[in-house]
Write a protein that holds these residues in place. Structure first.
Motif, short mmCIF file in Angstrom:
data_model
loop_
_atom_site.label_atom_id
_atom_site.label_comp_id
_atom_site.label_asym_id
_atom_site.label_seq_id
_atom_site.Cartn_x
_atom_site.Cartn_y
_atom_site.Cartn_z
N GLU A 6 0.89 -1.22 0.32
CA GLU A 6 -0.04 -0.03 -0.08
C GLU A 6 1.13 0.95 0.03
N LYS A 7 2.24 1.04 1.07
CA LYS A 7 3.04 2.58 0.94
C LYS A 7 4.31 1.88 1.12
N ASP A 9 8.52 3.39 2.35
CA ASP A 9 9.60 4.35 2.50
C ASP A 9 10.77 3.01 2.26
N LEU A 15 11.68 10.72 0.20
CA LEU A 15 10.51 10.82 -0.88
C LEU A 15 9.69 11.73 -1.06
N ARG A 18 3.65 11.17 -2.79
CA ARG A 18 3.24 10.36 -2.68
C ARG A 18 1.95 10.50 -3.66
N LYS A 20 -1.65 9.05 -6.74
CA LYS A 20 -2.32 8.35 -6.01
C LYS A 20 -2.11 6.74 -6.23
N ARG A 22 1.49 5.74 -7.26
CA ARG A 22 2.97 5.69 -7.24
C ARG A 22 3.56 5.94 -6.09
N ASP A 23 4.61 5.63 -5.55
CA ASP A 23 5.49 6.18 -4.65
C ASP A 23 6.83 6.07 -5.01
N THR A 36 1.95 1.09 -5.96
CA THR A 36 1.89 0.59 -4.79
C THR A 36 0.59 -0.15 -5.36
N ARG A 38 -2.23 -0.04 -4.51
CA ARG A 38 -3.36 1.46 -3.87
C ARG A 38 -4.55 1.85 -5.64
#
Length: 288
Positions: A6-7, A9, A15, A18, A20, A22-23, A36, A38
């Motif tokens: 989902e996310k 680090d 970073l 973030r 909608k 992609r991180d 991700t 999401r």
């Protein structure tokens, strides 16, 4: 493709943002994209992820970036971050290193068929974007020529439709015409390729950025998040089509009575599973 991300680090990497889905991390003078699981709809990130979705998005974008690089340059460098010293098991098969660009603040949408928000707009006004269309068109009908219907690119809230003239006024005629020409060229290339695979590419969107004074394709390309896909063998205009993208999720959300202004509801397990199946089926049809 069953684990969920989902996310994330990544120790040692700053970073950048973030999105909608992609991180994004700074990586030297480049960026590291991590897709991700999401999923977003109607400009909301939904509370329920789709297992393995990020891997499908990443693999399809890599496939298409390589396949279209002769039509227009793009930001893709590698889908193996280990080449840059990043060895993180969680991002394997769902990440890519890309060029950092100055993002052009428009989404370049190309529509080949009357569907989705275009169909809803046509029913209300007879218009799609700035185009006045003939009366009597049916849902999912193919346009004689693809329509270029750009929008603003909003970091938060809703993207807004703009005319090509408004785009020209903001970017200048040369840049705006290049974006329109390349967007339609990319759409036609993929449309013809996918028809041979038994898939209709109904519409899609592109994003572009500027690197060393040159406009290049960025973000993602021809994924189920950015495009609308239908099986060719079941296509019948005049009704909603079977889909191989996230339209299935949008239609479910509309059926719940959700007002689209408050936080969205959780997706039931059967909706999650059927969405996952659609993404994986599309990947196999396109790539294999």
């Amino acid at each position: 493709m069953s684990e969920v991300l989902e996310k994330i680090d990544i120790p040692g990497l700053e970073l950048y943002k973030r999105g909608k889905v992609r991180d994004v991390f700074f990586l030297e003078d480049k960026l590291l994209f991590v897709a991700t699981d999401r999923i977003s709809a109607f400009d909301w990130v939904l509370p329920t992820p789709i297992p393995g979705k990020g891997k499908v998005l990443n693999a399809l974008s890599v496939f298409w970036f390589k396949k279209t690089e002769k039509l227009v340059k793009n930001h893709f460098i590698t889908d193996n971050p280990a080449e840059f010293g990043i060895d993180v098991p969680e991002i394997k098969e769902r990440s890519m290193v890309v060029e950092k660009t100055e993002v052009i603040p428009f989404e370049c949408i190309v529509r080949g068929y009357l569907a989705g928000s275009a169909w809803r707009s046509y029913k209300k006004t007879g218009m799609v974007g700035e185009y006045k269309l003939p009366e009597g068109l049916r849902e999912a009908e193919k346009f004689e020529e693809p329509l270029f219907t750009p929008t603003t690119k909003a970091e938060a809230g809703h993207d807004k439709d703009v005319t090509f003239k408004e785009m020209e006024d903001k970017l200048g005629s040369e840049k705006a015409r290049f974006l329109r020409e390349k967007s339609i060229e990319l759409y036609l290339f993929a449309r013809d390729y996918l028809e041979r695979k038994g898939i209709i590419l109904a519409d899609t969107k592109f994003e572009f950025g500027i690197k060393d004074g040159e406009i290049i394709l960025i973000d993602e390309i021809f994924t189920p998040d950015s495009s609308r896909f239908w099986p060719l063998d079941s296509y019948i205009p005049g009704k909603p089509q079977l889909d191989l993208d996230k339209e299935f999720v949008r239609q479910y959300l509309l059926s719940t009575g959700w007002d689209r202004n408050s936080p969205p509801p959780e997706l039931p397990p059967e909706i999650v599973e059927r969405t996952k199946e659609r993404y994986e089926k599309l990947y196999k049809l396109v790539v294999e």
